[in-house]
Write a protein that holds these residues in place. Structure first.
Motif, short mmCIF file in Angstrom:
data_model
loop_
_atom_site.label_atom_id
_atom_site.label_comp_id
_atom_site.label_asym_id
_atom_site.label_seq_id
_atom_site.Cartn_x
_atom_site.Cartn_y
_atom_site.Cartn_z
N VAL A 1 -15.79 28.84 5.27
CA VAL A 1 -15.22 27.57 5.39
C VAL A 1 -13.88 27.03 5.07
N VAL A 2 -13.11 26.83 5.91
CA VAL A 2 -11.78 26.78 5.63
C VAL A 2 -11.01 25.43 6.19
N PRO A 3 -9.95 24.93 5.56
CA PRO A 3 -9.18 23.94 6.03
C PRO A 3 -8.85 24.23 7.64
N GLU A 4 -8.71 23.37 8.52
CA GLU A 4 -8.26 23.69 10.07
C GLU A 4 -6.77 24.45 10.02
N ARG A 5 -6.04 23.94 9.17
CA ARG A 5 -4.71 24.27 9.14
C ARG A 5 -4.71 26.06 8.62
N ALA A 6 -5.88 26.42 8.25
CA ALA A 6 -5.85 27.87 7.74
C ALA A 6 -6.45 28.77 8.88
N VAL A 7 -6.38 28.15 9.96
CA VAL A 7 -6.94 29.14 11.22
C VAL A 7 -6.00 28.99 12.22
N ILE A 8 -5.74 30.14 12.86
CA ILE A 8 -4.58 30.04 14.06
C ILE A 8 -5.37 30.46 15.38
N PRO A 9 -5.51 29.75 16.53
CA PRO A 9 -6.10 30.12 17.73
C PRO A 9 -5.54 31.33 18.33
N ILE A 10 -6.28 32.17 18.76
CA ILE A 10 -5.77 33.47 19.46
C ILE A 10 -6.58 33.47 21.08
N PRO A 11 -5.85 34.30 22.03
CA PRO A 11 -6.58 34.54 23.13
C PRO A 11 -8.27 35.14 22.83
N ALA A 12 -9.20 34.79 23.84
CA ALA A 12 -10.38 35.37 23.60
C ALA A 12 -10.32 36.83 24.30
N GLY A 13 -11.04 37.74 23.78
CA GLY A 13 -11.22 39.18 24.28
C GLY A 13 -10.53 40.18 23.49
N LEU A 14 -9.55 39.76 22.29
CA LEU A 14 -9.05 40.79 21.82
C LEU A 14 -9.59 41.83 21.00
N PRO A 15 -9.64 43.02 20.89
CA PRO A 15 -10.23 43.79 20.05
C PRO A 15 -10.45 43.31 18.37
N PRO A 16 -11.49 43.10 18.08
CA PRO A 16 -11.69 42.30 16.89
C PRO A 16 -10.86 43.07 15.71
N GLU A 17 -11.25 44.46 15.65
CA GLU A 17 -10.67 45.26 14.62
C GLU A 17 -9.37 45.16 14.44
#
Length: 385
Positions: free
Chosen positions: A148-164
């Protein structure tokens, strides 16, 4: 258990990698996180890298408060939002351990990586299953089923990227790419030495190659790192020994390299990087070291060599702008981070990844979590290094 369990109070109980004290055995424990408050999100973690900074927290090299959930380099999916959040549930994201406030003196002058509001090494949040107040590494505690983090601590990325691979964008890759492009500003045709070949060091090698450096010398104490270094972009691999400075100069017409990157965080390797650099060259310290590990340089040497010694904090980067660029390159195949991932383990096996990191094995070990199946990622170690 089958993923996070929601309580009537809308907090969540999740499994996480916890250190109970400096040097203590790392254990998987159940911890309780609060519901997202105003401007906060809950992210279900899909993959998290095992970074040397986490090891430094666990072993006491860096000051930390315990019990501590480790991890700060991760990717996941927004699972719940608090009031005032714009991101939609289901959005894939990369975590940002140093979100900028955009209002302080450093942010206003274009240096968000030095933001005055940058999270402390450990931040209190949540509690252990036995009711002890919990702390999170860099405010994230990402080696867990959820955060659970502030919204500003996450950055949207494209779907489907290799998670590792996507997980590494939030620390190792951004740090390495930024150190080369933002801090040192390596130019085509220049020479580079990289001391220390963990995940960040290998990312520096790859970035130097993309920047057009023609001589890229990888340095490590372990011969086992040779193949990784060459695959990442090094033109040559050298063992760190008494002959190192002579070997470097033999490959740079007697001068030394234009740029040396220290990716270990120790006084001895900072001094080594200094000696590898030509007069008028630059040493960029990327590794985070201990506060009592003092670096000693001669006053005459500093004057006569005309070298620059500086650090690169989080790649001197603005993650909100640069992570999406890297993510897009990963999505379209222009960026391949596979060489940085030595293997994946499930959450239950995360302590073994720390053991491998402490022994200097491989590049980046990544913990994968498979929420859909209700199991943490199946062990999939790839090679010995």
């Amino acid at each position: 258990m089958s993923g996070p369990e929601t309580t009537p109070a809308a907090s969540v109980t999740v499994r996480a990698l916890v250190a109970r004290g400096s040097g203590a055995e790392l254990r998987i424990e159940r911890v309780r996180l609060p519901a997202p408050g105003p401007g906060e999100v809950r992210v279900t973690i899909t993959a998290a890298g095992v970074c040397h900074s986490d090891l430094s927290m666990a072993n006491g090299t860096l000051a930390a408060r315990f019990p501590l959930v480790l991890g700060h380099e991760a990717t996941g999916v927004v699972a719940a939002t608090g009031p005032g959040v714009e991101l939609a549930v289901g959005t894939p994201v990369v975590l940002n351990w140093a979100p900028a406030c955009r209002a302080c003196w450093w942010c206003r002058r274009g240096e968000p990586w030095l933001c005055a509001a940058t999270t402390a090494p450990t931040v209190p949040r949540g509690e252990t299953d036995d009711g002890v107040p919990l702390h999170l590494t860099l405010g994230l505690g990402a080696l867990a089923e959820a955060v659970v983090v502030p919204e500003r601590a996450v950055i949207p990325i494209p779907a489907g990227l290799p998670p590792e691979q996507a997980a590494l964008l939030g620390c190792a890759v951004l740090t390495g790419v930024g150190a080369v492009g933002n801090t040192a500003r390596v130019a085509p045709g220049e020479s580079v030495a990289v001391v220390g070949l963990g995940g960040v060091g290998l990312a520096v090698l790859a970035a130097a190659r993309r920047a057009g450096a023609t001589t890229i010398l990888a340095v490590d104490v372990a011969e086992a790192k040779r193949d990784l270094a060459l695959a990442a972009g090094a033109t040559d691999f050298l063992l760190s020994d008494d002959r190192l400075s002579k070997e470097i100069r033999a490959r740079t017409e007697g001068r030394g390299v234009d740029h040396a990157f220290e990716c270990v965080g120790r006084a001895a390797t900072i001094r080594a990087a200094w000696r590898l650099t030509r007069r008028g060259g630059a040493v960029t310290v990327v590794g985070m070291g201990a506060k009592d590990d003092m670096v000693s340089l001669g006053a005459l040497d500093i004057f006569h060599s005309a070298r620059t010694l500086r650090s690169s904090v989080y790649g001197s980067s603005d993650p909100d702008r640069e992570v999406p660029v890297l993510a897009a390159a990963l999505a379209d195949g222009a960026l391949d981070l596979g060489v940085l991932v030595s293997g994946t383990v499930g959450l239950d096996e995360a302590p073994t990844a720390f053991d491998r990191l402490a022994r200097g094995e491989g590049a980046r070990w990544v913990v994968t979590l498979d929420s859909a199946s209700g199991r943490n990622g199946v062990v999939g170690l790839r090679g010995g290094c």
